[in-house]
Design a protein around this motif. Sequence first.
Motif, PDB file in Angstrom:
ATOM      1  N   ASN A  47       0.849  -1.191   0.000  1.00 40.63           N
ATOM      2  CA  ASN A  47       0.000   0.000   0.000  1.00 40.63           C
ATOM      3  C   ASN A  47       0.886   1.243   0.000  1.00 40.63           C
ATOM      4  OD1 ASN A  47       0.627   0.697   2.786  1.00 40.63           O
ATOM      5  ND2 ASN A  47      -0.683  -1.003   3.355  1.00 40.63           N
ATOM      6  N   ALA A  48       0.278   2.412   0.074  1.00 40.96           N
ATOM      7  CA  ALA A  48       1.013   3.675  -0.019  1.00 40.96           C
ATOM      8  C   ALA A  48       2.063   3.830   1.073  1.00 40.96           C
ATOM      9  CB  ALA A  48       0.034   4.849   0.019  1.00 40.96           C
ATOM     10  N   SER A  49       1.876   3.169   2.195  1.00 42.69           N
ATOM     11  CA  SER A  49       2.837   3.268   3.293  1.00 42.69           C
ATOM     12  C   SER A  49       4.178   2.629   2.977  1.00 42.69           C
ATOM     13  CB  SER A  49       2.245   2.643   4.558  1.00 42.69           C
ATOM     14  OG  SER A  49       1.125   3.395   4.980  1.00 42.69           O
ATOM     15  N   THR A  50       4.260   1.917   1.865  1.00 43.02           N
ATOM     16  CA  THR A  50       5.530   1.351   1.420  1.00 43.02           C
ATOM     17  C   THR A  50       6.587   2.447   1.288  1.00 43.02           C
ATOM     18  OG1 THR A  50       4.384  -0.382   0.206  1.00 43.02           O
ATOM     19  CG2 THR A  50       6.624   0.090  -0.497  1.00 43.02           C
ATOM     20  N   PHE A  51       6.148   3.678   1.026  1.00 42.30           N
ATOM     21  CA  PHE A  51       7.076   4.771   0.753  1.00 42.30           C
ATOM     22  C   PHE A  51       7.261   5.711   1.936  1.00 42.30           C
ATOM     23  CE2 PHE A  51       5.116   3.214  -3.083  1.00 42.30           C
ATOM     24  CZ  PHE A  51       6.243   2.837  -3.809  1.00 42.30           C
ATOM     25  N   ASP A  52       6.870   5.275   3.141  1.00 48.05           N
ATOM     26  CA  ASP A  52       6.972   6.124   4.332  1.00 48.05           C
ATOM     27  C   ASP A  52       8.406   6.515   4.692  1.00 48.05           C
ATOM     28  OD1 ASP A  52       4.279   6.351   4.706  1.00 48.05           O
ATOM     29  OD2 ASP A  52       4.173   4.952   6.389  1.00 48.05           O
ATOM     30  N   LEU A  53       9.377   5.743   4.283  1.00 49.00           N
ATOM     31  CA  LEU A  53      10.765   6.086   4.605  1.00 49.00           C
ATOM     32  C   LEU A  53      11.447   6.892   3.507  1.00 49.00           C
ATOM     33  CD1 LEU A  53      11.893   2.769   6.333  1.00 49.00           C
ATOM     34  CD2 LEU A  53      11.195   4.921   7.395  1.00 49.00           C
ATOM     35  N   ILE A  54      11.170   6.557   2.262  1.00 46.66           N
ATOM     36  CA  ILE A  54      11.841   7.268   1.172  1.00 46.66           C
ATOM     37  C   ILE A  54      11.103   8.546   0.759  1.00 46.66           C
ATOM     38  CG2 ILE A  54      10.769   6.022  -0.749  1.00 46.66           C
ATOM     39  CD1 ILE A  54      13.634   6.064  -2.028  1.00 46.66           C
ATOM     40  N   GLY A  55       9.777   8.611   0.970  1.00 41.12           N
ATOM     41  CA  GLY A  55       8.997   9.797   0.606  1.00 41.12           C
ATOM     42  C   GLY A  55       9.526  11.075   1.230  1.00 41.12           C
ATOM     43  N   PRO A  56       9.745  11.111   2.553  1.00 40.57           N
ATOM     44  CA  PRO A  56      10.260  12.334   3.177  1.00 40.57           C
ATOM     45  C   PRO A  56      11.651  12.726   2.676  1.00 40.57           C
ATOM     46  CG  PRO A  56       9.387  10.858   4.842  1.00 40.57           C
ATOM     47  CD  PRO A  56       9.395  10.106   3.555  1.00 40.57           C
ATOM     48  N   SER A  57      12.489  11.741   2.424  1.00 36.22           N
ATOM     49  CA  SER A  57      13.844  12.029   1.933  1.00 36.22           C
ATOM     50  C   SER A  57      13.809  12.646   0.545  1.00 36.22           C
ATOM     51  CB  SER A  57      14.689  10.755   1.913  1.00 36.22           C
ATOM     52  OG  SER A  57      14.858  10.256   3.206  1.00 36.22           O
ATOM     53  N   LEU A  58      12.950  12.109  -0.311  1.00 29.14           N
ATOM     54  CA  LEU A  58      12.818  12.680  -1.653  1.00 29.14           C
ATOM     55  C   LEU A  58      12.248  14.094  -1.587  1.00 29.14           C
ATOM     56  CD1 LEU A  58      11.511   9.594  -3.644  1.00 29.14           C
ATOM     57  CD2 LEU A  58      13.698  10.753  -3.978  1.00 29.14           C
ATOM     58  N   ALA A  59      11.262  14.293  -0.713  1.00 32.71           N
ATOM     59  CA  ALA A  59      10.661  15.626  -0.557  1.00 32.71           C
ATOM     60  C   ALA A  59      11.699  16.624  -0.068  1.00 32.71           C
ATOM     61  CB  ALA A  59       9.478  15.565   0.401  1.00 32.71           C
ATOM     62  N   GLU A  60      12.546  16.201   0.841  1.00 29.53           N
ATOM     63  CA  GLU A  60      13.602  17.072   1.352  1.00 29.53           C
ATOM     64  C   GLU A  60      14.609  17.435   0.255  1.00 29.53           C
ATOM     65  OE1 GLU A  60      16.339  15.613   4.531  1.00 29.53           O
ATOM     66  OE2 GLU A  60      15.150  17.010   5.723  1.00 29.53           O
ATOM     67  N   SER A  61      14.703  16.563  -0.763  1.00 24.18           N
ATOM     68  CA  SER A  61      15.615  16.801  -1.884  1.00 24.18           C
ATOM     69  C   SER A  61      14.973  17.600  -3.011  1.00 24.18           C
ATOM     70  CB  SER A  61      16.114  15.464  -2.444  1.00 24.18           C
ATOM     71  OG  SER A  61      16.832  14.762  -1.467  1.00 24.18           O
ATOM     72  N   GLY A  62      13.734  18.072  -2.799  1.00 23.82           N
ATOM     73  CA  GLY A  62      13.097  18.935  -3.785  1.00 23.82           C
ATOM     74  C   GLY A  62      12.013  18.299  -4.628  1.00 23.82           C
ATOM     75  N   TYR A  63      11.626  17.083  -4.305  1.00 26.27           N
ATOM     76  CA  TYR A  63      10.580  16.405  -5.059  1.00 26.27           C
ATOM     77  C   TYR A  63       9.252  16.470  -4.318  1.00 26.27           C
ATOM     78  CZ  TYR A  63      14.209  14.235  -7.913  1.00 26.27           C
ATOM     79  OH  TYR A  63      15.255  14.020  -8.763  1.00 26.27           O
ATOM     80  N   GLU A  64       8.168  16.468  -5.077  1.00 21.59           N
ATOM     81  CA  GLU A  64       6.855  16.219  -4.515  1.00 21.59           C
ATOM     82  C   GLU A  64       6.580  14.745  -4.783  1.00 21.59           C
ATOM     83  OE1 GLU A  64       2.474  18.155  -4.539  1.00 21.59           O
ATOM     84  OE2 GLU A  64       3.353  17.799  -6.501  1.00 21.59           O
ATOM     85  N   VAL A  65       6.285  13.986  -3.748  1.00 16.65           N
ATOM     86  CA  VAL A  65       6.085  12.542  -3.874  1.00 16.65           C
ATOM     87  C   VAL A  65       4.615  12.226  -3.610  1.00 16.65           C
ATOM     88  CG1 VAL A  65       6.772  10.265  -3.046  1.00 16.65           C
ATOM     89  CG2 VAL A  65       8.443  12.143  -3.061  1.00 16.65           C
TER      90      VAL A  65
END
Length: 84
Positions: A47-65
């Motif tokens: 489910n969407a929670s699969t990305f709970d660890l990488i989502g914030p890191s990508l967002a911090e790098s300038g991406y909208e996830v």
Amino acid sequence: MSLKYSCNIQPTSRAIKISSGISVATKIWTGHIQNKRVLALHGYLDNASTFDLIGPSLAESGYEVVSIDFPGHGLSDHLGKGSW
């Protein structure tokens, strides 16, 4: 269970009603948007929670996830037997 993120960016949860009338749950991490977006799609039985660890890191790098729960998974509406 609540995960602690390595950065301060928390996801926004939202449900989107699609044309068939079902609701699809989403998680969106937004940092310093620089017009870079990632659509994160989970695998079978996830489910969407699969990305709970990488989502914030990508967002911090300038991406909208944007991560979705496919219909029948996570917090999205579940389909009736025999439905597509």
